[in-house]
Design a protein around this motif. Structure first.
Motif, PDB file in Angstrom:
ATOM      1  N   VAL A 146      49.019  31.149  25.332  1.00 37.33           N
ATOM      2  CA  VAL A 146      50.197  31.380  26.175  1.00 37.33           C
ATOM      3  C   VAL A 146      50.007  32.647  27.004  1.00 37.33           C
ATOM      4  CG1 VAL A 146      52.674  31.876  26.188  1.00 37.33           C
ATOM      5  CG2 VAL A 146      51.752  30.170  24.610  1.00 37.33           C
ATOM      6  N   LEU A 147      49.527  33.703  26.359  1.00 38.86           N
ATOM      7  CA  LEU A 147      49.377  34.980  27.046  1.00 38.86           C
ATOM      8  C   LEU A 147      48.114  35.043  27.904  1.00 38.86           C
ATOM      9  CD1 LEU A 147      50.545  37.394  24.204  1.00 38.86           C
ATOM     10  CD2 LEU A 147      51.883  36.407  26.074  1.00 38.86           C
ATOM     11  N   ASN A 148      47.130  34.238  27.568  1.00 38.67           N
ATOM     12  CA  ASN A 148      45.902  34.176  28.366  1.00 38.67           C
ATOM     13  C   ASN A 148      45.474  32.717  28.487  1.00 38.67           C
ATOM     14  OD1 ASN A 148      43.449  34.403  29.610  1.00 38.67           O
ATOM     15  ND2 ASN A 148      42.615  35.934  28.229  1.00 38.67           N
ATOM     16  N   PRO A 149      45.944  32.011  29.532  1.00 41.11           N
ATOM     17  CA  PRO A 149      45.676  30.569  29.653  1.00 41.11           C
ATOM     18  C   PRO A 149      44.209  30.205  29.786  1.00 41.11           C
ATOM     19  CG  PRO A 149      47.490  31.217  31.088  1.00 41.11           C
ATOM     20  CD  PRO A 149      46.861  32.484  30.590  1.00 41.11           C
ATOM     21  N   SER A 150      43.336  31.197  29.987  1.00 40.87           N
ATOM     22  CA  SER A 150      41.913  30.868  30.016  1.00 40.87           C
ATOM     23  C   SER A 150      41.398  30.552  28.616  1.00 40.87           C
ATOM     24  CB  SER A 150      41.107  32.029  30.607  1.00 40.87           C
ATOM     25  OG  SER A 150      41.170  33.180  29.772  1.00 40.87           O
ATOM     26  N   ILE A 151      42.187  30.886  27.604  1.00 41.55           N
ATOM     27  CA  ILE A 151      41.846  30.554  26.213  1.00 41.55           C
ATOM     28  C   ILE A 151      42.594  29.290  25.824  1.00 41.55           C
ATOM     29  CG2 ILE A 151      41.968  31.311  23.812  1.00 41.55           C
ATOM     30  CD1 ILE A 151      41.974  34.196  24.839  1.00 41.55           C
ATOM     31  N   LYS A 152      41.863  28.248  25.478  1.00 43.92           N
ATOM     32  CA  LYS A 152      42.485  27.010  25.037  1.00 43.92           C
ATOM     33  C   LYS A 152      41.945  26.651  23.666  1.00 43.92           C
ATOM     34  CE  LYS A 152      43.360  25.174  29.660  1.00 43.92           C
ATOM     35  NZ  LYS A 152      43.134  24.071  30.614  1.00 43.92           N
TER      36      LYS A 152
ATOM     37  N   ILE B 208      55.607  36.953  23.715  1.00 43.96           N
ATOM     38  CA  ILE B 208      55.631  38.420  23.739  1.00 43.96           C
ATOM     39  C   ILE B 208      56.561  38.958  22.663  1.00 43.96           C
ATOM     40  CG2 ILE B 208      56.364  40.400  25.130  1.00 43.96           C
ATOM     41  CD1 ILE B 208      55.063  39.101  27.525  1.00 43.96           C
ATOM     42  N   GLN B 209      57.619  38.202  22.354  1.00 42.33           N
ATOM     43  CA  GLN B 209      58.513  38.620  21.271  1.00 42.33           C
ATOM     44  C   GLN B 209      57.759  38.707  19.944  1.00 42.33           C
ATOM     45  OE1 GLN B 209      61.476  35.796  20.061  1.00 42.33           O
ATOM     46  NE2 GLN B 209      62.884  37.372  19.364  1.00 42.33           N
ATOM     47  N   GLU B 210      56.804  37.777  19.759  1.00 46.94           N
ATOM     48  CA  GLU B 210      56.004  37.797  18.534  1.00 46.94           C
ATOM     49  C   GLU B 210      55.145  39.070  18.472  1.00 46.94           C
ATOM     50  OE1 GLU B 210      55.695  35.528  15.977  1.00 46.94           O
ATOM     51  OE2 GLU B 210      57.388  34.384  16.778  1.00 46.94           O
ATOM     52  N   VAL B 211      54.644  39.503  19.636  1.00 41.98           N
ATOM     53  CA  VAL B 211      53.747  40.657  19.696  1.00 41.98           C
ATOM     54  C   VAL B 211      54.520  41.963  19.734  1.00 41.98           C
ATOM     55  CG1 VAL B 211      51.919  41.771  21.036  1.00 41.98           C
ATOM     56  CG2 VAL B 211      51.992  39.279  20.858  1.00 41.98           C
ATOM     57  N   ASP B 212      55.588  41.989  20.551  1.00 42.10           N
ATOM     58  CA  ASP B 212      56.358  43.224  20.747  1.00 42.10           C
ATOM     59  C   ASP B 212      57.819  42.863  20.978  1.00 42.10           C
ATOM     60  OD1 ASP B 212      57.434  45.662  21.364  1.00 42.10           O
ATOM     61  OD2 ASP B 212      56.294  45.969  23.214  1.00 42.10           O
ATOM     62  N   PRO B 213      58.632  42.798  19.933  1.00 38.85           N
ATOM     63  CA  PRO B 213      60.033  42.377  20.070  1.00 38.85           C
ATOM     64  C   PRO B 213      60.818  43.200  21.083  1.00 38.85           C
ATOM     65  CG  PRO B 213      59.394  42.466  17.764  1.00 38.85           C
ATOM     66  CD  PRO B 213      58.265  43.071  18.539  1.00 38.85           C
ATOM     67  N   ALA B 214      60.521  44.474  21.241  1.00 37.62           N
ATOM     68  CA  ALA B 214      61.273  45.324  22.173  1.00 37.62           C
ATOM     69  C   ALA B 214      61.038  44.909  23.615  1.00 37.62           C
ATOM     70  CB  ALA B 214      60.883  46.782  21.975  1.00 37.62           C
ATOM     71  N   ALA B 215      59.865  44.384  23.912  1.00 32.57           N
ATOM     72  CA  ALA B 215      59.532  44.031  25.291  1.00 32.57           C
ATOM     73  C   ALA B 215      60.386  42.879  25.786  1.00 32.57           C
ATOM     74  CB  ALA B 215      58.056  43.672  25.405  1.00 32.57           C
TER      75      ALA B 215
ATOM     76  N   PRO C  82      51.053  48.347  29.683  1.00 33.81           N
ATOM     77  CA  PRO C  82      51.364  47.569  28.481  1.00 33.81           C
ATOM     78  C   PRO C  82      51.607  46.090  28.794  1.00 33.81           C
ATOM     79  CG  PRO C  82      53.332  48.672  29.241  1.00 33.81           C
ATOM     80  CD  PRO C  82      52.236  49.046  30.214  1.00 33.81           C
ATOM     81  N   LEU C  83      51.556  45.299  27.742  1.00 33.95           N
ATOM     82  CA  LEU C  83      51.901  43.890  27.820  1.00 33.95           C
ATOM     83  C   LEU C  83      53.369  43.732  28.207  1.00 33.95           C
ATOM     84  CD1 LEU C  83      50.663  41.048  26.972  1.00 33.95           C
ATOM     85  CD2 LEU C  83      51.842  41.412  24.797  1.00 33.95           C
ATOM     86  N   GLY C  84      53.672  42.764  29.057  1.00 31.91           N
ATOM     87  CA  GLY C  84      55.059  42.440  29.360  1.00 31.91           C
ATOM     88  C   GLY C  84      55.658  43.140  30.563  1.00 31.91           C
ATOM     89  N   GLU C  85      54.861  43.937  31.292  1.00 31.48           N
ATOM     90  CA  GLU C  85      55.409  44.582  32.486  1.00 31.48           C
ATOM     91  C   GLU C  85      55.754  43.527  33.545  1.00 31.48           C
ATOM     92  OE1 GLU C  85      56.436  47.418  33.323  1.00 31.48           O
ATOM     93  OE2 GLU C  85      55.720  48.740  31.748  1.00 31.48           O
ATOM     94  N   LEU C  86      56.924  43.679  34.163  1.00 34.66           N
ATOM     95  CA  LEU C  86      57.379  42.764  35.217  1.00 34.66           C
ATOM     96  C   LEU C  86      57.101  43.401  36.576  1.00 34.66           C
ATOM     97  CD1 LEU C  86      60.810  41.760  33.630  1.00 34.66           C
ATOM     98  CD2 LEU C  86      58.644  40.520  33.517  1.00 34.66           C
ATOM     99  N   ILE C  87      56.231  42.778  37.357  1.00 36.70           N
ATOM    100  CA  ILE C  87      55.821  43.329  38.654  1.00 36.70           C
ATOM    101  C   ILE C  87      56.803  42.881  39.729  1.00 36.70           C
ATOM    102  CG2 ILE C  87      53.974  43.415  40.363  1.00 36.70           C
ATOM    103  CD1 ILE C  87      52.019  42.770  38.101  1.00 36.70           C
ATOM    104  N   VAL C  88      57.352  43.846  40.471  1.00 34.04           N
ATOM    105  CA  VAL C  88      58.358  43.499  41.484  1.00 34.04           C
ATOM    106  C   VAL C  88      57.910  43.824  42.915  1.00 34.04           C
ATOM    107  CG1 VAL C  88      60.300  43.674  39.901  1.00 34.04           C
ATOM    108  CG2 VAL C  88      59.539  45.711  41.143  1.00 34.04           C
ATOM    109  N   LYS C  89      56.951  44.749  43.067  1.00 38.43           N
ATOM    110  CA  LYS C  89      56.501  45.115  44.410  1.00 38.43           C
ATOM    111  C   LYS C  89      54.981  45.295  44.440  1.00 38.43           C
ATOM    112  CE  LYS C  89      60.618  47.553  46.153  1.00 38.43           C
ATOM    113  NZ  LYS C  89      61.116  48.843  46.691  1.00 38.43           N
ATOM    114  N   ALA C  90      54.396  44.979  45.595  1.00 37.65           N
ATOM    115  CA  ALA C  90      52.985  45.255  45.862  1.00 37.65           C
ATOM    116  C   ALA C  90      52.907  45.877  47.244  1.00 37.65           C
ATOM    117  CB  ALA C  90      52.147  43.976  45.793  1.00 37.65           C
ATOM    118  N   ASN C  91      52.343  47.076  47.310  1.00 40.92           N
ATOM    119  CA  ASN C  91      52.314  47.837  48.576  1.00 40.92           C
ATOM    120  C   ASN C  91      53.684  47.877  49.237  1.00 40.92           C
ATOM    121  OD1 ASN C  91      49.640  48.400  48.182  1.00 40.92           O
ATOM    122  ND2 ASN C  91      48.876  46.940  49.697  1.00 40.92           N
TER     123      ASN C  91
END
Length: 467
Positions: A35-41, A375-382, A414-423
């Protein structure tokens, strides 16, 4: 003389020949890594049950649970009619979110011919029951191939209860007939030789409680899948809340009846019906509701069919009558049944549907419910910050994996950062991000997150994966 079989046992014995075992090779969807890395199946094998369904003039079509064939790479079926032969099948379509848990597969044309040639009798196509729901105490038989058995198993029981649907779920029947792993996808049948529903799940750690998806929902799904549509039900298109006597002065009602509209989604069903917040929905297609949203006086006592159940069984595109009350005045209107407008955060349970970008030492994906749970499984706060995004109209990009020794790792993203802007430009999709990165080749990209975290990345890597 031995006693003759009763009618239900005779029907189940006959219908057993229409039930098949489904053998699957595919990917294990519950694996957090994938789920976190779809290149792994992560590959796996499993089995389930299904049945040849009688529907118009179709041949070789089989109903099963969606979870049986979701993320399948190879599907085969076997039948008691053909010894231990196995036959290739293909997935016609499925309900990806498992609500309801229904899929349709079929034997390939070549394999259907081979099946008929080897079968000791003609295929038994099972008919879905239509009309009134079964009653509590009605006897049924559940048929399937539990625990990988190579012969079909029949267990007896009754319809013991009903579970109403909700905004997100569909109605289910409850049974005490044994439904075990591998049994799911098979039919539950009645003495009239009809399929009352699809064996769907067993409640873990509870004795003699299993769930059945009603045949009425299965029929709607089949129609959708044969049209190669993504299966959807009609929805309310808003939020509802229970009524109460305290609201009578505010709503100008003499008694608390019907449910209160608390929110109307733009371009949804209630919006098209010109219904507003604080209106009270009294009935849909002449099905009246009490203050809890339960249908009044239908299907006998203690049968909690609710407003969501009623709405989901209205075919999409059909004109639907709504009676509602506004400021004490009763109105009648019509609107076309439709699915809810899509929101930015959706479910993406099929591994091959997951789009992702591997860049700057990160895996970036569109945020989905599956990612939130992982992500909840890895880091509940995130998860707390992510849950605030669920009702937004536009999608959000999320960082789901960091590779060691990379730019992202050096900046300790960290894991779970939500990206909102680029340049300094707002972005919502992978395509938005790709365009900005391509323009910045040889330079740098400034990424900004919802949390305020910054990342300044040099575009000095191959951009082949941006194509």
């Amino acid at each position: 003389m031995p006693k003759s079989k009763n009618k239900l046992t005779s029907s189940a014995s006959r219908m057993m020949s229409g039930v098949v075992q489904i053998l699957v090779e595919g990917y294990i969807e519950e694996d957090i890594q994938s789920v976190l890395n779809p290149s792994i199946k992560v590959p796996g094998v499993w089995s389930g049950s299904g049945f040849f369904v009688k529907y118009k003039d179709l041949e070789g079509y089989i109903v099963t649970n969606a979870h049986v064939v979701r993320n399948a790479v190879k599907v085969k079926i076997s039948s008691m009619l053909t010894s231990e032969e196995r036959f290739d099948a293909e997935v016609v379509g499925l309900v990806k979110q498992l609500e309801p848990d229904v899929a349709l597969i079929r034997l390939t044309e070549k394999e259907l011919i081979r099946f008929k040639k080897l079968a000791i009798q003609e295929i038994e196509y099972l008919e879905l029951k239509e009309g009134k729901s079964p009653t509590r105490g009605e006897a049924i038989k559940a048929i399937g191939y539990p625990m990988g058995m190579i012969e079909p198993n029949i267990t007896g029981g009754e319809i013991t209860n009903f579970i109403s649907g909700s905004e997100y779920t569909t109605e289910r029947f409850v049974t005490n007939a044994a439904i075990n792993p591998g049994n799911s996808g098979g039919p539950s049948v009645n003495e009239d030789g009809k399929v009352v529903g699809l064996n769907t799940a067993v409640m873990i750690d509870a004795e003699n409680i299993g769930f059945i998806t009603p045949a009425s929902f299965v029929k709607i799904i089949i129609e959708n899948l044969l049209l190669l549509n993504e299966p959807h039900f009609a929805d309310i298109g808003g939020k509802l809340q229970k009524n109460a006597e305290n609201f009578n002065p505010l709503l100008k009602q003499s008694e608390a009846k019907g449910v209160i509209v608390s929110q109307v989604l733009p371009n949804g069903f209630l919006d098209s019906a010109k219904i507003k917040p604080r209106d009270v929905i009294l009935s849909i297609n002449k099905m009246e509701f009490d203050r809890h949203g339960i249908v009044i006086g239908k299907d006998g006592l203690y049968r909690h069919k609710n407003i969501y159940d009623v709405m989901k069984l209205v075919p999409i595109g059909e004109a639907t009558e709504i009676v509602f009350q506004r400021d004490g005045v009763i109105h009648k209107t019509k609107a076309i049944a439709m699915r809810n407008p899509e929101k930015g955060i959706t479910s993406i349970p099929i591994l091959n549907d997951r789009k992702y970008l591997e860049i700057f030492g990160m895996i970036i994906q569109p945020l989905s419910f599956e990612i939130i749970r992982a992500i909840q499984e890895v880091d509940p706060a995130a998860q707390l910050e992510m849950l605030q995004t669920i009702d937004q109209e536009k999608p959000t990009l999320v960082v789901t994996h960091i590779y060691q020794g990379t730019q992202a790792d050096e900046m300790e993203w960290p894991l779970g950062e939500l990206i909102v802007k680029a340049n300094k430009l707002r972005i919502h999709t992978l395509e938005d991000l790709k365009k900005i990165v391509k323009k910045s080749q040889g330079g740098a990209v400034l990424l900004e997150c919802r949390s305020g975290r910054l990342g300044y990345f040099q575009v000095n890597e191959s951009l082949e994966n941006l194509e």
